[in-house]
Design a protein around this motif. Structure first.
Motif, PDB file in Angstrom:
ATOM      1  N   GLY A  17       0.746  -1.249   0.000  1.00  0.00           N
ATOM      2  CA  GLY A  17       0.000   0.000   0.000  1.00  0.00           C
ATOM      3  C   GLY A  17       0.778   1.303   0.000  1.00  0.00           C
ATOM      4  O   GLY A  17       0.189   2.344   0.301  1.00  0.00           O
ATOM      5  N   THR A  18       2.063   1.293  -0.339  1.00  0.00           N
ATOM      6  CA  THR A  18       2.786   2.578  -0.431  1.00  0.00           C
ATOM      7  C   THR A  18       3.753   2.608  -1.617  1.00  0.00           C
ATOM      8  O   THR A  18       3.582   3.397  -2.545  1.00  0.00           O
ATOM      9  N   LYS A  61       3.018   4.003  -5.763  1.00  0.00           N
ATOM     10  CA  LYS A  61       3.785   5.092  -6.395  1.00  0.00           C
ATOM     11  C   LYS A  61       4.203   4.681  -7.800  1.00  0.00           C
ATOM     12  O   LYS A  61       4.102   5.466  -8.746  1.00  0.00           O
ATOM     13  N   SER A 111       7.418  -2.825  -2.569  1.00  0.00           N
ATOM     14  CA  SER A 111       6.627  -2.883  -1.339  1.00  0.00           C
ATOM     15  C   SER A 111       7.405  -3.645  -0.282  1.00  0.00           C
ATOM     16  O   SER A 111       8.419  -4.288  -0.588  1.00  0.00           O
ATOM     17  N   ASN A 112       6.911  -3.570   0.935  1.00  0.00           N
ATOM     18  CA  ASN A 112       7.566  -4.257   2.045  1.00  0.00           C
ATOM     19  C   ASN A 112       7.659  -5.759   1.732  1.00  0.00           C
ATOM     20  O   ASN A 112       6.630  -6.431   1.620  1.00  0.00           O
ATOM     21  N   SER A 132       4.127  -7.252   2.868  1.00  0.00           N
ATOM     22  CA  SER A 132       3.233  -7.021   1.725  1.00  0.00           C
ATOM     23  C   SER A 132       3.393  -8.063   0.618  1.00  0.00           C
ATOM     24  O   SER A 132       2.408  -8.541   0.070  1.00  0.00           O
ATOM     25  N   PRO A 139      12.856  -2.047  -2.533  1.00  0.00           N
ATOM     26  CA  PRO A 139      12.397  -0.943  -1.681  1.00  0.00           C
ATOM     27  C   PRO A 139      13.513  -0.427  -0.770  1.00  0.00           C
ATOM     28  O   PRO A 139      13.245   0.323   0.164  1.00  0.00           O
ATOM     29  N   PHE A 157      13.118   3.020   1.975  1.00  0.00           N
ATOM     30  CA  PHE A 157      12.769   4.410   1.640  1.00  0.00           C
ATOM     31  C   PHE A 157      11.873   4.994   2.719  1.00  0.00           C
ATOM     32  O   PHE A 157      11.911   6.175   2.998  1.00  0.00           O
ATOM     33  N   THR A 196      15.620   4.905  -8.357  1.00  0.00           N
ATOM     34  CA  THR A 196      14.396   4.269  -7.837  1.00  0.00           C
ATOM     35  C   THR A 196      13.680   5.150  -6.816  1.00  0.00           C
ATOM     36  O   THR A 196      12.718   4.714  -6.193  1.00  0.00           O
TER      37      THR A 196
END
Ligand code: GDP
Length: 302
Positions: free
Chosen positions: A9-10, A14, A191-192, A196, A220, A227, A283
């Motif tokens: 979800g993050t 993006k 993602s994580n 995730s 990530p 990040f 990235t």
């Protein structure tokens, strides 16, 4: 060419913002993590699914990657005034989506509910929950023992030491495996990896399906840092390095290409011992141009 994106979800939303600018939505499938889903305050929260929906509908609140931009909070304020404890901050429009999910879930599957809502938001991409079953994620911490993921993130600010991440074993949603099998390319967004992506890839049949596909992942991590958020802690708890090397190790059974940041260029050689191909590029997704450029790399459209 049909593509499938695995998303939390993050970080991945993006990248989706970039992909949707240059790729037809009709050819995009997104398989979304559901382990954080739960009933809360009269609604059904499917945080990652809603973030992906709001991203496609250009409604996402980019300050938090959660909720709808410009939303009001009247119901939350009233509930607190009436003495309800509201751990999560949920806006009014977002709450309507969650309440509708709870209502529809009484006699529909989660896949059906998401299809209904995303059509209503005029989203042409296919959004597929990884499972229609209830799933759960708990974090075993040194300080507080086993706690809910939301408690870990919000109540304790992601601070506790993570000993273990435990999530339920669930069956795939009806379209999950077939969607991967029918795809020309699978993109694992940044993602994580533990909370995730791994819940999706550890579902029965997913790893097998991925092995036959062209799979590209975006890391990530840059250096030894995520990040944003607590991904590093979870990698350590699972015995992986907090870096793109850890990501390569974690995904190596099915990964063809790993995309890492320019700042990690010196790792390329080492990583190529683990995965067949490594691409070095920017990235950091701060601007829409960053997101489109990364999308072009991932889609091989440069
Ligand atoms: P969650 O469901 O809210 O935990 O979100 P995700 O799992 O989808 O995404 C969290 C991950 O996104 C974190 O591990 C971050 O390192 C990663 N991330 C956030 N912003 C960026 C970015 O600009 N570039 C990259 N490569 N990763 C990012």
């Amino acid at each position: 060419m049909m593509i499938t994106i695995l998303s939390g979800g993050t970080g991945t939303p993006k990248l989706i913002q970039g992909i949707k600018e240059i790729y037809p939505q009709e050819e995009i499938n997104v398989i979304v993590n559901t382990v954080e889903n739960e009933y809360f305050s009269g609604g059904y929260i499917a945080a990652d699914i809603d973030t992906v929906m709001y991203t496609f509908a250009d409604m996402i609140d980019e300050r938090y990657w959660y909720g709808i931009k410009g939303d009001t909070f009247h119901i939350r304020e009233k509930l607190i005034e009436l003495g309800t404890e509201e751990l999560l901050t949920i806006g009014d429009q977002d709450r309507a989506i969650e309440i509708q999910k709870a209502i529809l879930l009484e006699d529909h599957t989660l896949s059906e509910v998401v299809e209904f809502q995303k059509n209503h938001l005029n989203i042409k991409a296919k959004i597929i929950p990884m499972s229609d079953e209830d799933s759960d994620i708990k974090i075993n911490t040194k300080e507080y023992g086993e706690i809910e993921f939301h408690e870990f993130l919000i109540k304790y600010g992601g601070e506790p030491e993570v000993l273990e991440v435990i999530y339920s074993d669930v069956n795939p949603s009806p379209e999950l495996i077939e969607t991967i099998e029918k795809s020309d390319k699978v993109i694992i967004g940044p993602s994580n990896p533990i909370t995730s992506i791994r819940p999706i890839t550890s579902i029965k049949g997913v790893e097998e399906a991925l092995k036959g596909k062209e799979v590209i992942a975006v890391s990530p991590f840059v250096g030894n840092d995520a990040f944003s958020g607590p991904a590093g802690k979870f990698m350590t708890a699972f015995g992986y390095e907090t870096s793109s090397k850890g990501v390569a190790e974690l995904y190596k059974a099915f990964l063809n290409t790993l995309v890492i940041d320019n700042q990690d260029a010196q790792m390329k050689g080492d990583l190529e011992e683990i995965v067949p191909e490594v691409i070095v590029t920017n990235t950091f997704m701060n601007s829409i141009e960053d997101k489109i450029n990364l999308a072009k790399v991932v889609l091989n459209m440069e």
